[in-house]
Enzyme design. Sequence first.
Site, PDB file in Angstrom:
ATOM      1  N   TYR A 153       1.352  -6.022  -3.939  1.00  0.00           N
ATOM      2  CA  TYR A 153       1.113  -4.975  -3.110  1.00  0.00           C
ATOM      3  C   TYR A 153      -0.243  -4.836  -2.611  1.00  0.00           C
ATOM      4  O   TYR A 153      -0.998  -4.895  -3.233  1.00  0.00           O
ATOM      5  CB  TYR A 153       1.625  -3.768  -3.784  1.00  0.00           C
ATOM      6  CG  TYR A 153       1.465  -2.637  -2.995  1.00  0.00           C
ATOM      7  CD1 TYR A 153       2.400  -1.885  -2.288  1.00  0.00           C
ATOM      8  CD2 TYR A 153       0.129  -1.803  -3.304  1.00  0.00           C
ATOM      9  CE1 TYR A 153       2.363  -0.621  -1.462  1.00  0.00           C
ATOM     10  CE2 TYR A 153       0.150  -0.309  -2.603  1.00  0.00           C
ATOM     11  CZ  TYR A 153       0.914  -0.132  -1.573  1.00  0.00           C
ATOM     12  OH  TYR A 153       0.906   1.184  -0.888  1.00  0.00           O
ATOM     13  N   GLU A 175       0.124  -0.983   5.254  1.00  0.00           N
ATOM     14  CA  GLU A 175       0.611  -1.339   4.030  1.00  0.00           C
ATOM     15  C   GLU A 175       1.269  -2.692   4.154  1.00  0.00           C
ATOM     16  O   GLU A 175       2.239  -2.814   4.800  1.00  0.00           O
ATOM     17  CB  GLU A 175       1.725   0.051   3.502  1.00  0.00           C
ATOM     18  CG  GLU A 175       2.152  -0.328   1.884  1.00  0.00           C
ATOM     19  CD  GLU A 175       3.189   0.762   1.907  1.00  0.00           C
ATOM     20  OE1 GLU A 175       3.029   1.435   0.745  1.00  0.00           O
ATOM     21  OE2 GLU A 175       3.882   1.129   2.490  1.00  0.00           O
TER      22      GLU A 175
END
Length: 414
Positions: A131, A219
């Site tokens: 992530y 993101e």
Amino acid sequence: MSDSWEEPRVFLGFADSVPRRSDMLARPGNVDLLEYQGKYLLSKSGVPVPEGKLAVTAAAARQIAEELGFPVVIKAQVQIGGRGKAGGIKLARDADEAEAHAKAILGMDIRGLMVQEVWVERASDIAAEYYAAVVFDRGAKRPLVMLSSMGGMDVEQIAEEHPEAIARLHVDPLVGFLPFHGRRLAYESGIDADVIRPVGSMLAKLYDAFIVLDAMLVEVNPLIVTTGRDVVALDAKVSVDDNALGRQPEVAEMRNPSAEDPQEQLAKERGITYVKLDGDIGILGNGAGLVMSTLDVVAQASGKPANFLDVGGGAKADEIVQALEVLLSDEKVRAVLFNIFGGITRCDEVANGILQALEQIEVKVPIVVRLDGTNDVEGRQILADADAPQLHPAKTMLEAADMVVELAKSGAPA
Ligand code: GDP
Ligand code: MN
């Protein structure tokens, strides 16, 4: 923002505050781009993304899949996460499968959003899912770069169960993101040793995109390592500050004008019950019954509600910030009535939550706060003592309704 995620404020000695996940969600002033738009923009900063094309029909998806070669992934394009869990992302091994999946996904309802486009992409062989994100941390007033070796699942869950798994670094905008920052984050996050350098330079590219695009959020979840050990962005969420659209013509072009009502979409994404009406008084309350009766009392006082919003049991500052942002993103709102009946939720906590919320967002319209129930005297005292001229404490619902109607009429900023 420093109380967020209930974890040590200092992580590995180099992050000084930690924003909540909610800081990374859509904000009213931001343009949320679709995955394929985000991937295109990131690729301009050198971020590797899988090859793909957009389709609006199942037949077109089939043809694109044939051109790309199998297997492909068919991905619903909606401005919301969790598409995988909702069945909006499917692997296809041949043309028939590609067409069938596209047919099933087009028109699908994903948490209230209708899928009108699918992205058809050459499938990747995944060895690891990480992530990575760059987010503007409002508390620290700096970009925050984050990296976790545990990508592909809900980031809140990672943060809760494995807080040590997220490495963080605030970036001094004057200095920028330096190569050693990337290596340090990569090293601290515990990712595979052989990809520390490429992941570090990937973070630099994401930071570059964040700056170049005037983004509030970039993101990538998951950031993958392929079986061939390439580092690739498999998903992209890019949110751009809408004040910057003047100098981001490409992003302005991508903005979807046919998207549904932005307030309702925002509320949906935040899991808030929100209904838009056409008056000028914004109404917030805790509990559906209370909110409904507030509508009646405001109508009795000859006021017209602009919308109403149920904050549930929420008293924490950031829950109030989120609710107020949804409510105030409706430009017709000229005054707000915040109606709280304290039971389990204590009025003094709500009062403190409101004050903290006002430190985080600028509220120009007057807010009447009716506090009744557990610790209401303390709550009203906290509001009365605060240096917040836009707040008007009230004890009864009728008194509050009269006040808010008057304030909305006079339209004078508090
Ligand atoms: P989201 O659910 O909306 O966040 O959509 P993502 O684009 O992140 O996809 C969700 C999940 O689908 C990823 O975490 C992967 O596990 C899986 N996935 C997506 N694309 C591929 C692919 O090309 N190959 C494989 N094996 N899995 C994929
Ligand atoms: Mn994802």
